[in-house]
Design a protein around this motif. Structure first.
Motif, PDB file in Angstrom:
ATOM      1  N   PHE A  51       0.860  -1.173   0.000  1.00 58.89           N
ATOM      2  CA  PHE A  51       0.000   0.000   0.000  1.00 58.89           C
ATOM      3  C   PHE A  51       0.896   1.223   0.000  1.00 58.89           C
ATOM      4  CE2 PHE A  51       0.799  -0.817   4.440  1.00 58.89           C
ATOM      5  CZ  PHE A  51       1.052   0.445   4.963  1.00 58.89           C
ATOM      6  N   VAL A  52       0.338   2.320  -0.468  1.00 59.41           N
ATOM      7  CA  VAL A  52       0.994   3.619  -0.390  1.00 59.41           C
ATOM      8  C   VAL A  52       0.023   4.528   0.345  1.00 59.41           C
ATOM      9  CG1 VAL A  52       1.985   5.559  -1.661  1.00 59.41           C
ATOM     10  CG2 VAL A  52       2.184   3.232  -2.583  1.00 59.41           C
ATOM     11  N   TYR A  53       0.448   5.040   1.487  1.00 60.10           N
ATOM     12  CA  TYR A  53      -0.345   5.974   2.276  1.00 60.10           C
ATOM     13  C   TYR A  53       0.222   7.362   2.006  1.00 60.10           C
ATOM     14  CZ  TYR A  53      -1.703   8.833   6.188  1.00 60.10           C
ATOM     15  OH  TYR A  53      -2.180   9.868   6.946  1.00 60.10           O
ATOM     16  N   GLU A  54      -0.644   8.308   1.702  1.00 63.96           N
ATOM     17  CA  GLU A  54      -0.156   9.659   1.411  1.00 63.96           C
ATOM     18  C   GLU A  54      -1.123  10.686   1.973  1.00 63.96           C
ATOM     19  OE1 GLU A  54       0.911  12.376  -2.512  1.00 63.96           O
ATOM     20  OE2 GLU A  54       0.372  10.282  -2.759  1.00 63.96           O
ATOM     21  N   ASP A  55      -0.627  11.533   2.867  1.00 55.86           N
ATOM     22  CA  ASP A  55      -1.438  12.664   3.304  1.00 55.86           C
ATOM     23  C   ASP A  55      -0.782  13.943   2.794  1.00 55.86           C
ATOM     24  OD1 ASP A  55       0.555  13.434   5.217  1.00 55.86           O
ATOM     25  OD2 ASP A  55      -0.417  12.267   6.791  1.00 55.86           O
ATOM     26  N   TYR A  56      -1.207  15.053   3.290  1.00 52.36           N
ATOM     27  CA  TYR A  56      -0.737  16.342   2.765  1.00 52.36           C
ATOM     28  C   TYR A  56       0.772  16.527   2.936  1.00 52.36           C
ATOM     29  CZ  TYR A  56      -1.509  21.201   1.439  1.00 52.36           C
ATOM     30  OH  TYR A  56      -1.510  22.399   0.781  1.00 52.36           O
ATOM     31  N   ILE A  57       1.334  15.888   3.955  1.00 56.50           N
ATOM     32  CA  ILE A  57       2.744  16.103   4.294  1.00 56.50           C
ATOM     33  C   ILE A  57       3.575  14.825   4.222  1.00 56.50           C
ATOM     34  CG2 ILE A  57       4.288  16.794   6.181  1.00 56.50           C
ATOM     35  CD1 ILE A  57       1.952  18.608   7.127  1.00 56.50           C
ATOM     36  N   ASN A  58       3.035  13.721   4.704  1.00 60.72           N
ATOM     37  CA  ASN A  58       3.787  12.469   4.833  1.00 60.72           C
ATOM     38  C   ASN A  58       3.309  11.408   3.856  1.00 60.72           C
ATOM     39  OD1 ASN A  58       5.266  13.421   7.136  1.00 60.72           O
ATOM     40  ND2 ASN A  58       3.462  13.018   8.374  1.00 60.72           N
ATOM     41  N   THR A  59       4.259  10.549   3.445  1.00 58.89           N
ATOM     42  CA  THR A  59       3.950   9.410   2.587  1.00 58.89           C
ATOM     43  C   THR A  59       4.690   8.203   3.136  1.00 58.89           C
ATOM     44  OG1 THR A  59       3.770  10.829   0.640  1.00 58.89           O
ATOM     45  CG2 THR A  59       4.111   8.495   0.224  1.00 58.89           C
ATOM     46  N   TYR A  60       4.014   7.048   3.119  1.00 57.94           N
ATOM     47  CA  TYR A  60       4.705   5.796   3.408  1.00 57.94           C
ATOM     48  C   TYR A  60       4.382   4.813   2.293  1.00 57.94           C
ATOM     49  CZ  TYR A  60       6.618   1.572   5.195  1.00 57.94           C
ATOM     50  OH  TYR A  60       7.364   0.433   5.289  1.00 57.94           O
ATOM     51  N   ASN A  61       5.427   4.247   1.694  1.00 59.65           N
ATOM     52  CA  ASN A  61       5.286   3.287   0.598  1.00 59.65           C
ATOM     53  C   ASN A  61       5.826   1.945   1.081  1.00 59.65           C
ATOM     54  OD1 ASN A  61       5.716   1.689  -1.745  1.00 59.65           O
ATOM     55  ND2 ASN A  61       5.819   3.542  -3.002  1.00 59.65           N
ATOM     56  N   LEU A  62       4.928   0.965   1.250  1.00 58.54           N
ATOM     57  CA  LEU A  62       5.342  -0.361   1.727  1.00 58.54           C
ATOM     58  C   LEU A  62       6.198  -1.079   0.697  1.00 58.54           C
ATOM     59  CD1 LEU A  62       5.150  -2.552   3.953  1.00 58.54           C
ATOM     60  CD2 LEU A  62       3.102  -3.390   2.801  1.00 58.54           C
ATOM     61  N   LYS A  63       5.932  -0.841  -0.578  1.00 56.86           N
ATOM     62  CA  LYS A  63       6.683  -1.519  -1.640  1.00 56.86           C
ATOM     63  C   LYS A  63       8.157  -1.090  -1.634  1.00 56.86           C
ATOM     64  CE  LYS A  63       5.211  -2.675  -6.126  1.00 56.86           C
ATOM     65  NZ  LYS A  63       4.629  -2.257  -7.399  1.00 56.86           N
ATOM     66  N   THR A  64       8.399   0.202  -1.505  1.00 56.85           N
ATOM     67  CA  THR A  64       9.780   0.706  -1.506  1.00 56.85           C
ATOM     68  C   THR A  64      10.347   0.852  -0.100  1.00 56.85           C
ATOM     69  OG1 THR A  64       9.074   3.027  -1.490  1.00 56.85           O
ATOM     70  CG2 THR A  64       9.397   1.972  -3.657  1.00 56.85           C
ATOM     71  N   LYS A  65       9.475   0.631   0.913  1.00 60.43           N
ATOM     72  CA  LYS A  65       9.871   0.766   2.323  1.00 60.43           C
ATOM     73  C   LYS A  65      10.487   2.141   2.583  1.00 60.43           C
ATOM     74  CE  LYS A  65      10.525  -4.197   3.014  1.00 60.43           C
ATOM     75  NZ  LYS A  65       9.732  -4.649   1.937  1.00 60.43           N
ATOM     76  N   THR A  66       9.725   3.172   2.182  1.00 57.91           N
ATOM     77  CA  THR A  66      10.218   4.542   2.290  1.00 57.91           C
ATOM     78  C   THR A  66       9.181   5.439   2.954  1.00 57.91           C
ATOM     79  OG1 THR A  66      11.461   4.246   0.243  1.00 57.91           O
ATOM     80  CG2 THR A  66      11.172   6.496   0.996  1.00 57.91           C
ATOM     81  N   PHE A  67       9.646   6.218   3.935  1.00 57.21           N
ATOM     82  CA  PHE A  67       8.837   7.274   4.546  1.00 57.21           C
ATOM     83  C   PHE A  67       9.333   8.589   3.960  1.00 57.21           C
ATOM     84  CE2 PHE A  67       8.372  10.681   7.588  1.00 57.21           C
ATOM     85  CZ  PHE A  67       7.057  10.555   7.993  1.00 57.21           C
ATOM     86  N   SER A  68       8.408   9.463   3.586  1.00 63.00           N
ATOM     87  CA  SER A  68       8.776  10.771   3.028  1.00 63.00           C
ATOM     88  C   SER A  68       8.010  11.870   3.746  1.00 63.00           C
ATOM     89  CB  SER A  68       8.430  10.850   1.538  1.00 63.00           C
ATOM     90  OG  SER A  68       9.073   9.836   0.814  1.00 63.00           O
ATOM     91  N   ARG A  69       8.683  12.974   4.011  1.00 66.52           N
ATOM     92  CA  ARG A  69       8.025  14.180   4.547  1.00 66.52           C
ATOM     93  C   ARG A  69       8.328  15.337   3.610  1.00 66.52           C
ATOM     94  NH1 ARG A  69       8.201  15.178  10.600  1.00 66.52           N
ATOM     95  NH2 ARG A  69       6.547  13.651  10.416  1.00 66.52           N
ATOM     96  N   LYS A  70       7.259  16.035   3.226  1.00 62.78           N
ATOM     97  CA  LYS A  70       7.385  17.164   2.301  1.00 62.78           C
ATOM     98  C   LYS A  70       7.601  18.461   3.071  1.00 62.78           C
ATOM     99  CE  LYS A  70       3.901  14.931  -0.330  1.00 62.78           C
ATOM    100  NZ  LYS A  70       2.478  14.895  -0.349  1.00 62.78           N
ATOM    101  N   TYR A  71       8.505  19.268   2.528  1.00 70.53           N
ATOM    102  CA  TYR A  71       8.740  20.626   2.997  1.00 70.53           C
ATOM    103  C   TYR A  71       8.561  21.545   1.788  1.00 70.53           C
ATOM    104  CZ  TYR A  71      10.803  18.234   6.995  1.00 70.53           C
ATOM    105  OH  TYR A  71      11.004  17.431   8.081  1.00 70.53           O
ATOM    106  N   SER A  72       8.472  22.827   2.025  1.00 78.21           N
ATOM    107  CA  SER A  72       8.231  23.749   0.902  1.00 78.21           C
ATOM    108  C   SER A  72       9.349  23.716  -0.133  1.00 78.21           C
ATOM    109  CB  SER A  72       8.007  25.176   1.398  1.00 78.21           C
ATOM    110  OG  SER A  72       9.132  25.618   2.133  1.00 78.21           O
TER     111      SER A  72
END
Length: 178
Positions: A51-72
């Motif tokens: 699954f890929v979970y994505e909100d306005y700021i954070n993303t978690y991708n189970l396939k790539t095992k990556t957490f991402s946080r967006k900044y401006s």
């Protein structure tokens, strides 16, 4: 004759039980009827599940095992794996709430109080990625479908923050809903 029947019964009955258990396991993994699995807890996750979970700021991708946080001005990416327990909980929420058959967008039938948040989840379906975007009322006036995505959000946050201090200690994003 009675002995022969007893021997046959004792020989074949256990085999039938084993076969029935195997069929039940497979039946639990079918993604056809969410009512069928309302009370079951599936503990075996299909190998191709992600699954890929994505909100306005954070993303978690189970396939790539990556957490991402967006900044401006950038995005911070950190490799991390969530626990099997969290994956099982999330998978069961997806099954119980019939995510495989949800529309592309979910919003509750009421007037939203601003601001509105968006949470998107993507899952594999028929060798393609299927996505649903949930419109979230930040004030908490959310319907059942939206409540389920908030459960997934909570499971992810607890698991990731508990296991990865680097993610827990990331700077808050400077992106805000307007």
């Amino acid at each position: 004759m009675k002995n022969l029947v007893s021997i046959l019964f004792l020989t074949f009955f256990p085999l039938c039980l084993i076969d029935c258990q195997k069929n039940n396991k497979i039946k639990n993994l079918e993604i056809t009827d969410s009512k069928q699995i309302k009370n079951d807890i599936v503990t075996e996750i299909p190998k191709d599940f992600y699954f890929v979970y994505e909100d306005y700021i954070n993303t978690y991708n189970l396939k790539t095992k990556t957490f991402s946080r967006k900044y401006s001005n950038k995005t911070e990416n950190i490799k991390c794996e969530i626990s099997n327990e969290a994956i099982i909980k999330i998978y069961n929420i997806i099954l119980r709430n019939n995510y495989y058959n949800l529309p592309e967008s979910i919003e509750c039938n009421h007037i939203y109080v601003q601001p509105i948040g968006l949470i998107k989840i993507s899952i594999p379906k028929n060798n393609k990625e299927k996505s649903t975007t949930f419109m979230i009322d930040i004030k908490g006036n959310n319907c059942q479908e939206v409540q389920s995505i908030l459960q997934i959000q909570e499971i992810l946050q607890k698991d990731i923050y508990k296991r990865y201090s680097k993610i827990k200690n990331l700077k808050n994003s400077d992106i805000y809903l307007e």
